[in-house]
Structures are given as structure tokens and as C-alpha cells.
Design a protein around this motif. Structure first.
Motif, short mmCIF file in Angstrom:
data_model
loop_
_atom_site.label_atom_id
_atom_site.label_comp_id
_atom_site.label_asym_id
_atom_site.label_seq_id
_atom_site.Cartn_x
_atom_site.Cartn_y
_atom_site.Cartn_z
N LYS A 196 0.79 -1.22 0.00
CA LYS A 196 0.00 0.00 0.00
C LYS A 196 0.83 1.28 0.00
O LYS A 196 0.27 2.37 -0.07
CB LYS A 196 -0.93 0.00 1.21
CG LYS A 196 -0.18 0.03 2.55
CD LYS A 196 -1.16 -0.04 3.71
CE LYS A 196 -0.43 0.04 5.06
NZ LYS A 196 -1.37 -0.05 6.20
N PHE A 197 2.15 1.16 0.07
CA PHE A 197 3.00 2.35 0.15
C PHE A 197 3.34 2.89 -1.23
O PHE A 197 3.29 2.17 -2.23
CB PHE A 197 4.28 2.02 0.92
CG PHE A 197 4.03 1.63 2.35
CD1 PHE A 197 3.95 2.59 3.35
CD2 PHE A 197 3.87 0.29 2.71
CE1 PHE A 197 3.71 2.23 4.67
CE2 PHE A 197 3.64 -0.07 4.02
CZ PHE A 197 3.56 0.89 5.01
N ARG A 198 3.71 4.15 -1.27
CA ARG A 198 4.03 4.79 -2.56
C ARG A 198 5.39 4.34 -3.09
O ARG A 198 5.61 4.31 -4.30
CB ARG A 198 4.01 6.31 -2.40
CG ARG A 198 2.62 6.89 -2.15
CD ARG A 198 2.68 8.40 -2.09
NE ARG A 198 1.35 8.98 -1.85
CZ ARG A 198 1.12 10.28 -1.74
NH1 ARG A 198 2.13 11.15 -1.83
NH2 ARG A 198 -0.10 10.73 -1.52
N PHE A 199 6.32 4.05 -2.20
CA PHE A 199 7.65 3.65 -2.66
C PHE A 199 7.58 2.28 -3.34
O PHE A 199 6.70 1.48 -3.08
CB PHE A 199 8.66 3.63 -1.50
CG PHE A 199 8.29 2.74 -0.35
CD1 PHE A 199 8.52 1.37 -0.39
CD2 PHE A 199 7.71 3.27 0.79
CE1 PHE A 199 8.19 0.54 0.66
CE2 PHE A 199 7.37 2.45 1.87
CZ PHE A 199 7.62 1.09 1.80
N LYS A 200 8.53 2.02 -4.22
CA LYS A 200 8.54 0.78 -4.99
C LYS A 200 9.47 -0.28 -4.42
O LYS A 200 9.59 -1.37 -4.98
CB LYS A 200 8.91 1.09 -6.45
CG LYS A 200 7.89 1.97 -7.15
CD LYS A 200 8.26 2.19 -8.61
CE LYS A 200 7.22 3.06 -9.31
NZ LYS A 200 7.57 3.29 -10.74
N ASN A 201 10.16 0.03 -3.34
CA ASN A 201 11.05 -0.96 -2.73
C ASN A 201 10.26 -2.19 -2.30
O ASN A 201 9.11 -2.09 -1.89
CB ASN A 201 11.74 -0.37 -1.50
CG ASN A 201 12.49 0.90 -1.78
OD1 ASN A 201 11.89 1.91 -2.15
ND2 ASN A 201 13.80 0.88 -1.58
N LYS A 202 10.89 -3.35 -2.39
CA LYS A 202 10.28 -4.57 -1.87
C LYS A 202 10.19 -4.46 -0.35
O LYS A 202 11.18 -4.19 0.32
CB LYS A 202 11.13 -5.78 -2.26
CG LYS A 202 10.64 -7.11 -1.72
CD LYS A 202 9.27 -7.48 -2.26
CE LYS A 202 9.33 -7.89 -3.71
NZ LYS A 202 8.02 -8.36 -4.22
N LEU A 203 8.99 -4.65 0.19
CA LEU A 203 8.76 -4.56 1.63
C LEU A 203 8.50 -5.95 2.19
O LEU A 203 7.64 -6.69 1.70
CB LEU A 203 7.58 -3.63 1.93
CG LEU A 203 7.22 -3.45 3.41
CD1 LEU A 203 8.40 -2.90 4.21
CD2 LEU A 203 6.02 -2.52 3.55
N LEU A 204 9.24 -6.32 3.24
CA LEU A 204 9.18 -7.66 3.82
C LEU A 204 9.07 -7.56 5.34
O LEU A 204 9.53 -6.58 5.94
CB LEU A 204 10.44 -8.45 3.47
CG LEU A 204 10.82 -8.53 1.98
CD1 LEU A 204 12.28 -8.93 1.83
CD2 LEU A 204 9.91 -9.52 1.26
N SER A 205 8.46 -8.57 5.94
CA SER A 205 8.45 -8.68 7.40
C SER A 205 9.00 -10.04 7.79
O SER A 205 8.74 -11.04 7.13
CB SER A 205 7.02 -8.54 7.95
OG SER A 205 6.57 -7.21 7.86
N LEU A 206 9.74 -10.06 8.88
CA LEU A 206 10.38 -11.29 9.36
C LEU A 206 9.89 -11.59 10.77
O LEU A 206 9.90 -10.71 11.64
CB LEU A 206 11.90 -11.13 9.34
CG LEU A 206 12.73 -12.31 9.87
CD1 LEU A 206 12.53 -13.54 8.99
CD2 LEU A 206 14.21 -11.92 9.91
N ASP A 207 9.46 -12.83 10.99
CA ASP A 207 9.03 -13.24 12.33
C ASP A 207 8.96 -14.76 12.38
O ASP A 207 9.17 -15.44 11.37
CB ASP A 207 7.67 -12.62 12.67
CG ASP A 207 7.48 -12.45 14.18
OD1 ASP A 207 8.28 -13.01 14.95
OD2 ASP A 207 6.52 -11.76 14.57
N SER A 208 8.64 -15.29 13.54
CA SER A 208 8.46 -16.73 13.70
C SER A 208 7.30 -16.98 14.64
O SER A 208 6.90 -16.10 15.42
CB SER A 208 9.73 -17.38 14.24
OG SER A 208 9.93 -17.01 15.60
#
Length: 388
Positions: free
Chosen positions: A117-129
Motif C-alpha cells: 500500500k505504500f508509494r515507494f517501490k522498494n520490496k517490503l518484507l516482514s520477518l518473524d516466527s
């Protein structure tokens, strides 16, 4: 003229390319010693256990057996018995099911399943377990604490469609940061995580590779402030600072310029102190990135509530991994249907309606848009002569 359709479950299994599936079977040699129970039958049975919420081998076998006339649409000749399915779960490589998951993920990406949903084009990731508790007496190989067993599901969630792009299943004692160090990320990627992944040497490595992180700053972290940046008005940003770490090993392991952003969380009436190496985005964007990390928590919650990864139909490590990888594949299919539907499905409702209609004869794409319409008449029953 009435158009006949296969069952909804059959149409779901048609997403998997049979030739590609056979190539995976050949790669892993899962039918090397097979005596009639094909890998495809095994996969369909385990997928059925997820979609139908079958709680045991008996329910899987019986559930498929009672639909025997409809199995030919699934590419199966007969339902497996319990012992056959149990043996396959214990001895057929779980890595086949892992590859099926990544093949399905590739299909979802080809279909363009959502953008963040963000304007930037960078790949956005979340890390968790997330930790799955096990009974130590039934799963002795999964020793976690003195009287408890557990496995961990480590996940990297891609915010384009909120799909898992990396999954690793380990024993419960494996530290989260151990898995984080193995990740291979593309330059320009942004990864959000909680402070349980604090590793200053890793932060420095990511900074050198032009990989950005957004995380929580430890309460006891020592730092010096290089300068204060003006914060936006009428926002929940309390401060925005450029800092260097000064505490012992932290300074020697990570000597790059970092950013400390303090955010007010009105929902929980507290301050949240964020640490990032991204110096260009606005402070509100940094705060929003960390807030969106909650999506991986929601993914784990949906996985545990709607699919079968808390109770297992086998007690071996191989059987457990087969079931988890199949659950992840089922989740991809469900999220794909949710994305394609014009109806505003909640994920839990879609899972429930799919479970109730697995062997309904309707067009899948019509059904996900209009599930309450009257279904077409089923295929005519086979007529049997009565003996006299």
C-alpha cells in the motif's frame, strides 16, 4: 444447455500443473519404492485434510472414500487407507511438499497477487516466527524444554499480497536470529522485524548491501545523537534523530549512521522507539512500515485458526513437515481466491464456505463471486437394475 463442472475441490487441484508436479516427483524420487500409492494421490489427500479440516488419518481416508464417485476428477482411482497414508507421511520426502509450495507461490506472483500500500517501490518484507507446541511424549524428537516439545515456523512475508516468500521449519530451540543470518535479500529491500532479531553485525552487513531494516531499539542500547531532525506537525512522531551506536560491541560491529524515531502509540498509551538505516523516508513512513509488520502476526493467526498446524495426523518429523507445508500451500490458494473474488470475503468465512462446498459442482470463479446462488443440478446418478 447446462454446462457441467467438476467439483470445487477438483478445480482447486487443477491449479497444479501435472507435468511440473511429475518433474518434482522425479527430482525427489518419491515414487522410487512406491507400490501404487502415487505422490499425486498423497498430495491431494493431504490438501483435502487442510481444506476439509480433517482431524485424523481416519477422517482423511473416510472423507475421500465417501466421495469415491467424484475422485476421478481429482486424478485419483481410490481413496488411500489409513496405513498407506501413514506410511507415506513417515517415509515420502517432505521436500516435495516444500517445492509444491514454492511452485504455487510462483503461480500467485505470475497472477499479480496484490501490491503493498505504500508509494515507494522498494520490496517490503516482514520477518518473524511462530512456535507450535507439541506433546513431548508423542514428539520426542522436538524437545524444546524439559517437559515440552515445539517446532518453530520462521517466515519472511512479502507485503505484495501478504504472501510468505521464505519459510523455514526448525526445532523450538533454534534462535530467530540464526535464520535471519541465512536470508538472501535483494538490494533496496526493506525488512521490518521486532527487536528479538537485534544483531548489530547483521545490521552493518545489510547497510553495506543497501538493504534497509526497520526494527525496535533495545531499551539498554547506548548511542550518541549526531543531530535532531524536525518532526512533522499533527502526527504521532515525537522525535527523529541521527545517531551512532556507542555501546561496546555494538559500536565495533555497526559503525554506520543510523536513525532513531520515537513514535507515540495512542492505542496502548506508550512510546515505541524505532531503529532504521533508512535516512530518506519521512518519519511517518518509517512508523507506518513498522506498523504494517503486524500483517505477519495476522498471517500466523489465520494459519493457526483456519488450517491444521496445531494438531497433526502423524508424529514423525517428516509427517509434521508434510502437514505444515501443505497448510502453507492451502493458504496460498485461499488468499488467491480471496484476491480474485469480487465478494468481500473474510479469510475465515472463505475457508468455512469452501469446506462446506468442496464437492459442489459449480464453476469455481462464479462460486467465489456468488456463493449463495442456486447450484446447477448434479450429474445424473448411475442407474442400477434391481434383481428379481
Amino acid at each position: 444447455m447446462t454446462v457441467r463442472h467438476a467439483s470445487l475441490f477438483s478445480q482447486l487441484t487443477s491449479f497444479f500443473d501435472k507435468s511440473r508436479f511429475q518433474a518434482l516427483v522425479n527430482r525427489h524420487g518419491t515414487e522410487k519404492y512406491s507400490k501404487g500409492f502415487k505422490s499425486w494421490d498423497h498430495f491431494v489427500a493431504m490438501l483435502f485434510s487442510q481444506m476439509a479440516q480433517a482431524k485424523s488419518l481416519r477422517e482423511i481416508s473416510g472423507g475421500l472414500a465417501c466421495c469415491l464417485g467424484k475422485l476421478r476428477h481429482l486424478g485419483m482411482k481410490s481413496a488411500p487407507n489409513k496405513s498407506t497414508l501413514s506410511y507415506a507421511n513417515n517415509h515420502r520426502s517432505w521436500e516435495l511438499f516444500q517445492d509444491i509450495f514454492y511452485e504455487t507461490l510462483g503461480l500467485c506472483r505470475q497472477m499479480g497477487l496484490g501490491k503493498h500500500k505504500f508509494r515507494f517501490k522498494n520490496k517490503l518484507l516482514s520477518l518473524d516466527s511462530t512456535t507450535v507446541s507439541l506433546c513431548l511424549s508423542l514428539f520426542p524428537w522436538a524437545k524444546y524444554r524439559q517437559t515440552k516439545g515445539a517446532v518453530k515456523i520462521h517466515m519472511l512475508l512479502d507485503h505484495d499480497g501478504y504472501l510468505p516468500c521464505f519459510v523455514h521449519i526448525s526445532d523450538g530451540k533454534t534462535a530467530d536470529i540464526t535464520v535471519a543470518r541465512r536470508l538472501v535479500l535483494s538490494p533496496g529491500s526493506i525488512i521490518a522485524m521486532d527487536k528479538g532479531y537485534t544483531d548489530y553485525k547483521l545490521y552493518d552487513h545489510w547497510s553495506e548491501q543497501d538493504i534497509f531494516f526497520v526494527t525496535r531499539l533495545k531499551n539498554n542500547a547506548k548511542y550518541s545523537v549526531l543531530r535532531e531532525v524536525e518532526v512533522p506537525k499533527n502526527r504521532n512522531i515525537l522525535s527523529d534523530q541521527r545517531i551512532f551506536l556507542t555501546g561496546g560491541s555494538a559500536q565495533s560491529q555497526c559503525d554506520c549512521l543510523l536513525r532513531r524515531v520515537v513514535v507515540w502509540d495512542p492505542e496502548h498509551d506508550r512510546e515505541i522507539v524505532l531503529l532504521t538505516n533508512h535516512l530518506d523516508f519521512g518519519a511517518t513512513t518509517i512508523a507506518a512500515i513498522y506498523k504494517d509488520r503486524w500483517q505477519i502476526e495476522l498471517f500466523f493467526k489465520a494459519l493457526k485458526q483456519n488450517l491444521r498446524i496445531k494438531t497433526f495426523v502423524g508424529t514423525s518429523e517428516n509427517a509434521m513437515k508434510i502437514q505444515i507445508w501443505t497448510a502453507l500451500t492451502a493458504m496460498l490458494l485461499i488468499k488467491f481466491l480471496q484476491f480474485k473474488s469480487r465478494m468481500n470475503w473474510s479469510l475465515s468465512n472463505l475457508v468455512a464456505f469452501m469446506r462446506w462446498n468442496l464437492f459442489t459442482y459449480r464453476d469455481l470463479w462464479t462460486w467465489i463471486d456468488e456463493p449463495f446462488d442456486t447450484p446447477p443440478p448434479p450429474p445424473p446418478p448411475v442407474q442400477y437394475g434391481l434383481p428379481f
